[in-house]
Enzyme design. Structure first.
Site, mmCIF file in Angstrom:
data_model
loop_
_atom_site.group_PDB
_atom_site.id
_atom_site.type_symbol
_atom_site.label_atom_id
_atom_site.label_comp_id
_atom_site.label_asym_id
_atom_site.label_seq_id
_atom_site.Cartn_x
_atom_site.Cartn_y
_atom_site.Cartn_z
ATOM 1 N N ASP A 195 0.850 -1.281 0.060
ATOM 2 C CA ASP A 195 -0.119 -0.048 0.125
ATOM 3 C C ASP A 195 1.042 1.214 0.086
ATOM 4 O O ASP A 195 1.612 1.469 0.739
ATOM 5 C CB ASP A 195 -0.797 -0.145 1.236
ATOM 6 C CG ASP A 195 -1.865 1.356 1.397
ATOM 7 O OD1 ASP A 195 -1.942 2.139 0.577
ATOM 8 O OD2 ASP A 195 -2.248 1.468 2.442
ATOM 9 N N HIS A 368 -4.205 4.611 6.563
ATOM 10 C CA HIS A 368 -3.068 4.191 5.767
ATOM 11 C C HIS A 368 -1.663 4.583 6.656
ATOM 12 O O HIS A 368 -1.589 5.783 6.894
ATOM 13 C CB HIS A 368 -3.028 4.764 4.509
ATOM 14 C CG HIS A 368 -4.521 4.231 3.512
ATOM 15 N ND1 HIS A 368 -4.441 3.063 2.693
ATOM 16 C CD2 HIS A 368 -5.574 4.850 3.603
ATOM 17 C CE1 HIS A 368 -5.592 3.066 2.303
ATOM 18 N NE2 HIS A 368 -6.097 3.942 2.906
HETATM 19 ZN ZN LIG Z 1 -8.025 0.810 -0.278
HETATM 20 ZN ZN LIG Z 2 -9.483 0.180 2.847
#
Ligand SMILES: [Zn+2]
Ligand SMILES: [Zn+2]
Length: 555
Positions: A195, A368
């Site tokens: 990510d 995130h």
């Molecule tokens: Zn995502």
């Molecule tokens: Zn997500």
């Protein structure tokens, strides 16, 4: 070990959203995530954007499994369309954590795909399917039950992280399973697909748990009603809003279909606790004193049909906002949504509400990880190769630079693109041959092509308006037998172009006369010719391209 492992991203690279990755070995396939993306403002009238998954067309029998990392729309949203395309008879089983599967089930139900095979795959379990062994690894994110997926073949293990942060004090459940990640690193990870969403934010992301006390401070200052908006799927955040409301003796009402649905699923699986008697129905809100109510609403992204947007436009059935209300945005706009959010905020000020956003108080934490967390992941799993995923081009590059910073050779870091796979065999890794990828637009429940006529038509209509021209001609002679009707809507400058309507009539008659002598008259063809002549004529006069819709009637 003669095989080649292909890791093909179909979405999520060079963009935010519609994450989908295909892993293929010996003609067998595992798909990780089937996400969607919300349209940008220039995609008029388009509801959703899906990854182009033509690569899977006709290959339903080759797919061992679809694995979903977590229940966010950008990871699960395209599932109904993917399953429908693959066909009920050969649909592969969809695996995910319990909550993820429950959310996928509810989504498939809405699409009348009740027979689709779904199965829980809990962290720690191993599942061997064809040449693959699958394992989910518990991570932390802005959604409970978020997992990374480890896919092992005889060449080694690929880790697709899904969305993650390393939250040391999550609101619900344990922190990320760093010991399992470290173990993968010791065993020797082949490829990390990580990510990149926050690869541009230095340091560590704040813990979700830090949001709660700040919400309570903001709430304590509000004298009237409080309306909080966040992502409907952020069950942790809903819990913290509920806790802050409870601390101040306020009731809570859930407004918006998706938030009610998600809270119901979250409650049934024990991810959210609502004290007895605390929840009130939206239509009951008016019965309570203003200082006793917190409304949790959808619409943090300014979505056109969301509850908050409706309230801001004074168009919500149950809730009428007024001065003294405080609207709390416990979310930041996803890139592309800023304008819609600003517009909603300004409407709220116009009504007389107070508005609190994450700029005013730390009332949002990203799901995130920031740069230090991405480096931690790299150092834990020690991948042989890295493919940054899930981010626009800038963040993919920044993630690659982080890999470089922790000592991974630049040649081992692949800046892939949607449709551009990384291929790994016993000799090494390289970028493979480009495969079909792109966007599929969904308009309501229809599925279409990016070149979809409807989209082009809507763009033309919104910018330049429409001319409708009705010509009545004789079946025998092909000549007009009634005056041509010209109707226009939304065409700029038409009034200033005096006499234009009469000129269009003349042009129609000229065009019709030119084809009147043709042996065979096809109405469709006639209309096409008329269209082309008129479009050229109108463009010549107005320097605009309104939609031109000629209708030829034979009598
Ligand atoms: Zn995502
Ligand atoms: Zn997500």
């Amino acid at each position: 070990m003669s095989g080649t492992l292909r890791v093909l991203p179909l979405g999520g690279l060079g963009e935010i959203g519609k994450n989908m990755t295909v892993l293929e070995y010996e003609q067998r396939i595992v798909v990780v995530d089937t996400g969607l993306r919300f349209p940008t403002t220039d995609m008029l009238g388009i509801d959703l954007v899906l990854p182009d998954f033509s690569y899977l067309r006709g290959r339903a029998r080759d797919i061992e499994a679809i694995v979903i990392t977590h229940g966010h729309e950008d990871h699960v949203g395209a599932l109904p369309w993917v399953l429908r395309e693959l066909g009920a008879a050969h649909a592969p089983t969809v695996y995910g954590g319990r909550l993820t599967v429950a959310m996928a089930r509810s989504k498939l139900d809405e699409h009348h795909l009740r027979d689709a095979p779904l199965a829980d795959l809990s962290p720690g379990e191993e599942l061997t399917l064809g040449p693959f062994t699958l394992e989910m690894i518990h991570m932390t994110h802005s959604m409970p039950d978020s997992c990374a997926v480890a896919v092992t073949t005889e060449l080694g293990t690929v880790l697709v992280t899904g969305d993650y942060k390393f939250d040391q004090t999550p609101v619900d459940g344990p922190p990320a399973d760093v010991s399992r990640l470290a173990e993968l690193g010791r065993e020797g990870l082949l490829l990390l697909c990580g990510d990149s969403t926050n690869a541009d934010r230095p340091g560590f992301s704040p813990s979700e748990r830090e949001v709660g006390p700040h919400l309570e401070e903001v709430f304590a200052r509000a004298e009237g009603r409080i309306i909080v908006t966040s992502f409907a799927s952020n069950i942790h955040r809903v819990q913290q809003v509920v806790d802050a409301a409870a601390a101040l003796g306020r009731k809570v009402s859930l407004v918006g279909r998706s938030i009610r649905k998600n809270v119901n699923i979250g409650r049934s699986l024990g991810h959210i606790e609502l004290p007895q008697g605390m929840l009130i129905q939206p239509q009951e809100v008016e019965d309570w004193p203003d200082h006793k109510v917190v409304v949790i609403s959808t619409g943090s992204q300014g979505e056109p049909l969301s509850a908050l947007r409706r309230m801001a436009h004074n168009d919500h059935r149950a809730i009428k906002l007024h001065s003294g209300d405080t609207v709390v945005f416990s979310a930041t706009p996803v890139p592309g949504n800023e304008r819609a959010v600003n517009e909603t905020v300004d409407r709220l000020y116009h009504i007389g509400c107070d508005v609190v956003t994450p700029r005013d108080a730390p009332i949002h934490a990203s799901g995130h990880g920031y740069t230090e967390e991405l480096k931690l992941m790299l150092n834990l799993v020690k991948p042989r190769y890295v493919m940054p995923v899930h981010g626009d081009h800038k963040r993919l590059r920044l993630h690659a630079e982080l890999a470089d910073a922790v000592g991974i050779a630049p040649d081992d870091v692949f800046q892939a693109e949607n449709g551009l796979p990384v291929e790994i065999d016993a000799r090494g890794a390289r970028l493979g041959e480009r495969q079909q990828s792109g966007m599929i637009f969904v308009d309501g429940v229809d599925i279409g092509d990016p070149a979809d006529v409807a989209l082009r038509d809507r763009r033309m209509l919104s910018a330049d308006g429409i001319f409708i021209v009705v010509a009545t001609i004789s079946e025998q002679t092909g000549h007009p037998v009634a005056p041509t009707e010209v109707i226009f809507r939304g065409v700029p400058f038409v009034e200033q172009a005096g006499g234009l309507v009469q000129e269009i009539r003349d042009e129609v008659e000229r065009s019709l006369a030119a084809s009147a002598h043709d042996e065979i008259r096809e109405i469709d063809l006639l209309q096409q010719e008329l269209h082309d002549d008129l479009a050229a004529f109108v463009y010549d006069r107005l320097r605009r391209r309104p939609m031109v819709l000629p209708v030829v009637v034979e009598v």
